[in-house]
Design a protein around this motif. Structure first.
Motif, PDB file in Angstrom:
ATOM      1  N   CYS A 140      18.581 -55.113  -5.970  1.00  0.00           N
ATOM      2  CA  CYS A 140      19.804 -55.568  -5.315  1.00  0.00           C
ATOM      3  C   CYS A 140      20.257 -54.536  -4.286  1.00  0.00           C
ATOM      4  CB  CYS A 140      20.907 -55.805  -6.339  1.00  0.00           C
ATOM      5  SG  CYS A 140      22.459 -56.332  -5.574  1.00  0.00           S
ATOM      6  N   LEU A 141      20.326 -54.961  -3.034  1.00  0.00           N
ATOM      7  CA  LEU A 141      20.782 -54.093  -1.944  1.00  0.00           C
ATOM      8  C   LEU A 141      22.032 -54.671  -1.272  1.00  0.00           C
ATOM      9  CD1 LEU A 141      17.285 -53.345  -0.371  1.00  0.00           C
ATOM     10  CD2 LEU A 141      18.611 -51.897  -1.929  1.00  0.00           C
ATOM     11  N   CYS A 142      22.820 -55.419  -2.036  1.00  0.00           N
ATOM     12  CA  CYS A 142      23.994 -56.090  -1.481  1.00  0.00           C
ATOM     13  C   CYS A 142      25.023 -55.113  -0.912  1.00  0.00           C
ATOM     14  CB  CYS A 142      24.662 -56.960  -2.540  1.00  0.00           C
ATOM     15  SG  CYS A 142      23.665 -58.393  -3.000  1.00  0.00           S
TER      16      CYS A 142
ATOM     17  N   CYS B 159      25.944 -45.251   2.678  1.00  0.00           N
ATOM     18  CA  CYS B 159      26.339 -45.321   1.260  1.00  0.00           C
ATOM     19  C   CYS B 159      25.743 -44.138   0.508  1.00  0.00           C
ATOM     20  CB  CYS B 159      25.831 -46.610   0.620  1.00  0.00           C
ATOM     21  SG  CYS B 159      26.525 -48.110   1.309  1.00  0.00           S
ATOM     22  N   ALA B 160      26.334 -43.854  -0.634  1.00  0.00           N
ATOM     23  CA  ALA B 160      25.809 -42.787  -1.487  1.00  0.00           C
ATOM     24  C   ALA B 160      24.455 -43.210  -2.056  1.00  0.00           C
ATOM     25  CB  ALA B 160      26.780 -42.503  -2.621  1.00  0.00           C
ATOM     26  N   PRO B 161      23.523 -42.269  -2.222  1.00  0.00           N
ATOM     27  CA  PRO B 161      22.217 -42.611  -2.812  1.00  0.00           C
ATOM     28  C   PRO B 161      22.388 -43.173  -4.223  1.00  0.00           C
ATOM     29  CG  PRO B 161      22.198 -40.381  -1.925  1.00  0.00           C
ATOM     30  CD  PRO B 161      23.616 -40.863  -1.879  1.00  0.00           C
ATOM     31  N   GLU B 162      21.482 -44.044  -4.603  1.00  0.00           N
ATOM     32  CA  GLU B 162      21.524 -44.682  -5.918  1.00  0.00           C
ATOM     33  C   GLU B 162      20.147 -44.584  -6.554  1.00  0.00           C
ATOM     34  OE1 GLU B 162      21.861 -49.183  -7.777  1.00  0.00           O
ATOM     35  OE2 GLU B 162      22.427 -48.857  -5.699  1.00  0.00           O
ATOM     36  N   THR B 163      20.115 -44.383  -7.870  1.00  0.00           N
ATOM     37  CA  THR B 163      18.862 -44.358  -8.615  1.00  0.00           C
ATOM     38  C   THR B 163      18.897 -45.442  -9.685  1.00  0.00           C
ATOM     39  OG1 THR B 163      18.660 -41.974  -8.285  1.00  0.00           O
ATOM     40  CG2 THR B 163      17.312 -42.948 -10.012  1.00  0.00           C
ATOM     41  N   GLN B 164      17.831 -46.209  -9.770  1.00  0.00           N
ATOM     42  CA  GLN B 164      17.685 -47.212 -10.820  1.00  0.00           C
ATOM     43  C   GLN B 164      16.465 -46.840 -11.659  1.00  0.00           C
ATOM     44  OE1 GLN B 164      17.618 -51.256  -9.399  1.00  0.00           O
ATOM     45  NE2 GLN B 164      19.258 -50.877  -7.924  1.00  0.00           N
TER      46      GLN B 164
ATOM     47  N   VAL C 254      13.865 -47.201   0.646  1.00  0.00           N
ATOM     48  CA  VAL C 254      13.645 -47.327  -0.793  1.00  0.00           C
ATOM     49  C   VAL C 254      12.442 -46.467  -1.154  1.00  0.00           C
ATOM     50  CG1 VAL C 254      13.105 -48.909  -2.686  1.00  0.00           C
ATOM     51  CG2 VAL C 254      14.577 -49.673  -0.795  1.00  0.00           C
ATOM     52  N   THR C 255      12.608 -45.632  -2.181  1.00  0.00           N
ATOM     53  CA  THR C 255      11.514 -44.808  -2.687  1.00  0.00           C
ATOM     54  C   THR C 255      11.255 -45.204  -4.128  1.00  0.00           C
ATOM     55  OG1 THR C 255      12.196 -42.980  -1.258  1.00  0.00           O
ATOM     56  CG2 THR C 255      10.700 -42.449  -3.067  1.00  0.00           C
ATOM     57  N   VAL C 256      10.010 -45.517  -4.432  1.00  0.00           N
ATOM     58  CA  VAL C 256       9.607 -45.881  -5.795  1.00  0.00           C
ATOM     59  C   VAL C 256       8.804 -44.709  -6.359  1.00  0.00           C
ATOM     60  CG1 VAL C 256       8.386 -47.555  -7.231  1.00  0.00           C
ATOM     61  CG2 VAL C 256       9.484 -48.306  -5.107  1.00  0.00           C
ATOM     62  N   GLY C 257       9.186 -44.238  -7.538  1.00  0.00           N
ATOM     63  CA  GLY C 257       8.456 -43.174  -8.227  1.00  0.00           C
ATOM     64  C   GLY C 257       7.914 -43.701  -9.544  1.00  0.00           C
ATOM     65  N   TRP C 258       6.717 -43.277  -9.937  1.00  0.00           N
ATOM     66  CA  TRP C 258       6.118 -43.732 -11.179  1.00  0.00           C
ATOM     67  C   TRP C 258       5.038 -42.756 -11.627  1.00  0.00           C
ATOM     68  CZ3 TRP C 258       4.662 -45.223  -6.436  1.00  0.00           C
ATOM     69  CH2 TRP C 258       3.297 -45.269  -6.124  1.00  0.00           C
ATOM     70  N   PHE C 259       4.633 -42.911 -12.882  1.00  0.00           N
ATOM     71  CA  PHE C 259       3.548 -42.124 -13.452  1.00  0.00           C
ATOM     72  C   PHE C 259       2.399 -43.064 -13.813  1.00  0.00           C
ATOM     73  CE2 PHE C 259       7.141 -39.403 -14.156  1.00  0.00           C
ATOM     74  CZ  PHE C 259       6.636 -38.120 -14.028  1.00  0.00           C
TER      75      PHE C 259
ATOM     76  N   VAL D 109       2.215 -49.127 -15.191  1.00  0.00           N
ATOM     77  CA  VAL D 109       2.777 -47.901 -14.626  1.00  0.00           C
ATOM     78  C   VAL D 109       3.995 -47.519 -15.468  1.00  0.00           C
ATOM     79  CG1 VAL D 109       1.885 -48.188 -12.299  1.00  0.00           C
ATOM     80  CG2 VAL D 109       4.043 -49.240 -12.893  1.00  0.00           C
ATOM     81  N   ASP D 110       4.205 -46.218 -15.647  1.00  0.00           N
ATOM     82  CA  ASP D 110       5.253 -45.718 -16.541  1.00  0.00           C
ATOM     83  C   ASP D 110       6.401 -45.072 -15.787  1.00  0.00           C
ATOM     84  OD1 ASP D 110       4.149 -46.465 -18.978  1.00  0.00           O
ATOM     85  OD2 ASP D 110       3.009 -44.609 -19.190  1.00  0.00           O
ATOM     86  N   PHE D 111       7.569 -45.071 -16.441  1.00  0.00           N
ATOM     87  CA  PHE D 111       8.756 -44.350 -15.978  1.00  0.00           C
ATOM     88  C   PHE D 111       9.067 -44.653 -14.514  1.00  0.00           C
ATOM     89  CE2 PHE D 111       6.716 -41.664 -19.252  1.00  0.00           C
ATOM     90  CZ  PHE D 111       7.671 -41.823 -20.239  1.00  0.00           C
ATOM     91  N   VAL D 112       9.079 -45.932 -14.166  1.00  0.00           N
ATOM     92  CA  VAL D 112       9.354 -46.336 -12.783  1.00  0.00           C
ATOM     93  C   VAL D 112      10.822 -46.092 -12.465  1.00  0.00           C
ATOM     94  CG1 VAL D 112       9.317 -48.263 -11.147  1.00  0.00           C
ATOM     95  CG2 VAL D 112       7.538 -48.088 -12.907  1.00  0.00           C
ATOM     96  N   ARG D 113      11.039 -45.409 -11.335  1.00  0.00           N
ATOM     97  CA  ARG D 113      12.393 -45.159 -10.838  1.00  0.00           C
ATOM     98  C   ARG D 113      12.449 -45.603  -9.394  1.00  0.00           C
ATOM     99  NH1 ARG D 113       9.487 -41.772 -12.074  1.00  0.00           N
ATOM    100  NH2 ARG D 113       9.935 -40.098 -10.671  1.00  0.00           N
ATOM    101  N   VAL D 114      13.596 -46.133  -9.003  1.00  0.00           N
ATOM    102  CA  VAL D 114      13.782 -46.579  -7.628  1.00  0.00           C
ATOM    103  C   VAL D 114      14.989 -45.845  -7.068  1.00  0.00           C
ATOM    104  CG1 VAL D 114      14.239 -48.560  -6.152  1.00  0.00           C
ATOM    105  CG2 VAL D 114      12.789 -48.828  -8.155  1.00  0.00           C
ATOM    106  N   PHE D 115      14.786 -45.195  -5.931  1.00  0.00           N
ATOM    107  CA  PHE D 115      15.841 -44.447  -5.252  1.00  0.00           C
ATOM    108  C   PHE D 115      16.178 -45.193  -3.964  1.00  0.00           C
ATOM    109  CE2 PHE D 115      12.848 -41.644  -7.382  1.00  0.00           C
ATOM    110  CZ  PHE D 115      13.674 -40.969  -8.270  1.00  0.00           C
ATOM    111  N   VAL D 116      17.438 -45.549  -3.798  1.00  0.00           N
ATOM    112  CA  VAL D 116      17.878 -46.273  -2.612  1.00  0.00           C
ATOM    113  C   VAL D 116      18.762 -45.335  -1.804  1.00  0.00           C
ATOM    114  CG1 VAL D 116      19.101 -48.300  -1.749  1.00  0.00           C
ATOM    115  CG2 VAL D 116      17.809 -48.442  -3.889  1.00  0.00           C
ATOM    116  N   ASP D 117      18.441 -45.190  -0.521  1.00  0.00           N
ATOM    117  CA  ASP D 117      19.183 -44.258   0.320  1.00  0.00           C
ATOM    118  C   ASP D 117      19.548 -44.929   1.643  1.00  0.00           C
ATOM    119  OD1 ASP D 117      20.410 -41.911   1.038  1.00  0.00           O
ATOM    120  OD2 ASP D 117      18.566 -40.874   1.559  1.00  0.00           O
ATOM    121  N   SER D 118      20.746 -44.617   2.106  1.00  0.00           N
ATOM    122  CA  SER D 118      21.257 -45.154   3.359  1.00  0.00           C
ATOM    123  C   SER D 118      22.216 -44.138   3.950  1.00  0.00           C
ATOM    124  CB  SER D 118      21.982 -46.477   3.092  1.00  0.00           C
ATOM    125  OG  SER D 118      22.695 -46.908   4.225  1.00  0.00           O
ATOM    126  N   THR D 119      22.352 -44.140   5.254  1.00  0.00           N
ATOM    127  CA  THR D 119      23.300 -43.199   5.874  1.00  0.00           C
ATOM    128  C   THR D 119      24.741 -43.623   5.644  1.00  0.00           C
ATOM    129  OG1 THR D 119      23.173 -44.376   7.981  1.00  0.00           O
ATOM    130  CG2 THR D 119      21.677 -42.501   7.674  1.00  0.00           C
TER     131      THR D 119
END
Length: 99
Positions: free
Chosen positions: A69-71, A50-55, A80-85, A38-48
């Motif tokens: 890491c969700l420390c 903390c600020a959203p984070e993209t890896q 957690v949202t995982v995006g990929w092509f 799978v290509d161009f994998v991105r992970v978006f972490v969201d919580s009420t």
């Protein structure tokens, strides 16, 4: 406008390639459990709380595992949202899970 879909016009089903192992409370392991890259994998972490984070993880080969890491997050309040092509089609997919 709504219309009736012909099942013959739909693309074949695509199984989500991810497996999540919650071995550690704040460090889930995400594995490409498919037989394809799978290509161009991105992970978006969201919580009420903390600020959203993209890896950006880039390309993941079959069987490859990454640790998320969700420390800094309250793990009871994380989406957690995982995006990929898919390389063979160039189509982007997204998949969400909660910890």
């Amino acid at each position: 406008m709504l219309r009736v879909l012909d099942p013959d016009d739909l693309p074949p089903a695509y199984r989500v390639p991810w497996r999540v192992d919650r071995v550690y409370d704040t460090h889930p392991l995400i594995t490409n459990d498919s037989g394809t890259t799978v290509d161009f994998v991105r992970v978006f972490v969201d919580s009420t709380r903390c600020a959203p984070e993209t890896q950006f993880w880039g390309q993941m080969l079959p069987g490859e595992t990454a640790e998320l890491c969700l420390c800094d997050y309250d793990h009871d309040d994380v989406v957690v949202t995982v995006g990929w092509f898919r390389p063979e089609t160039g189509v982007e997919y997204v998949w969400r899970f909660v910890v």
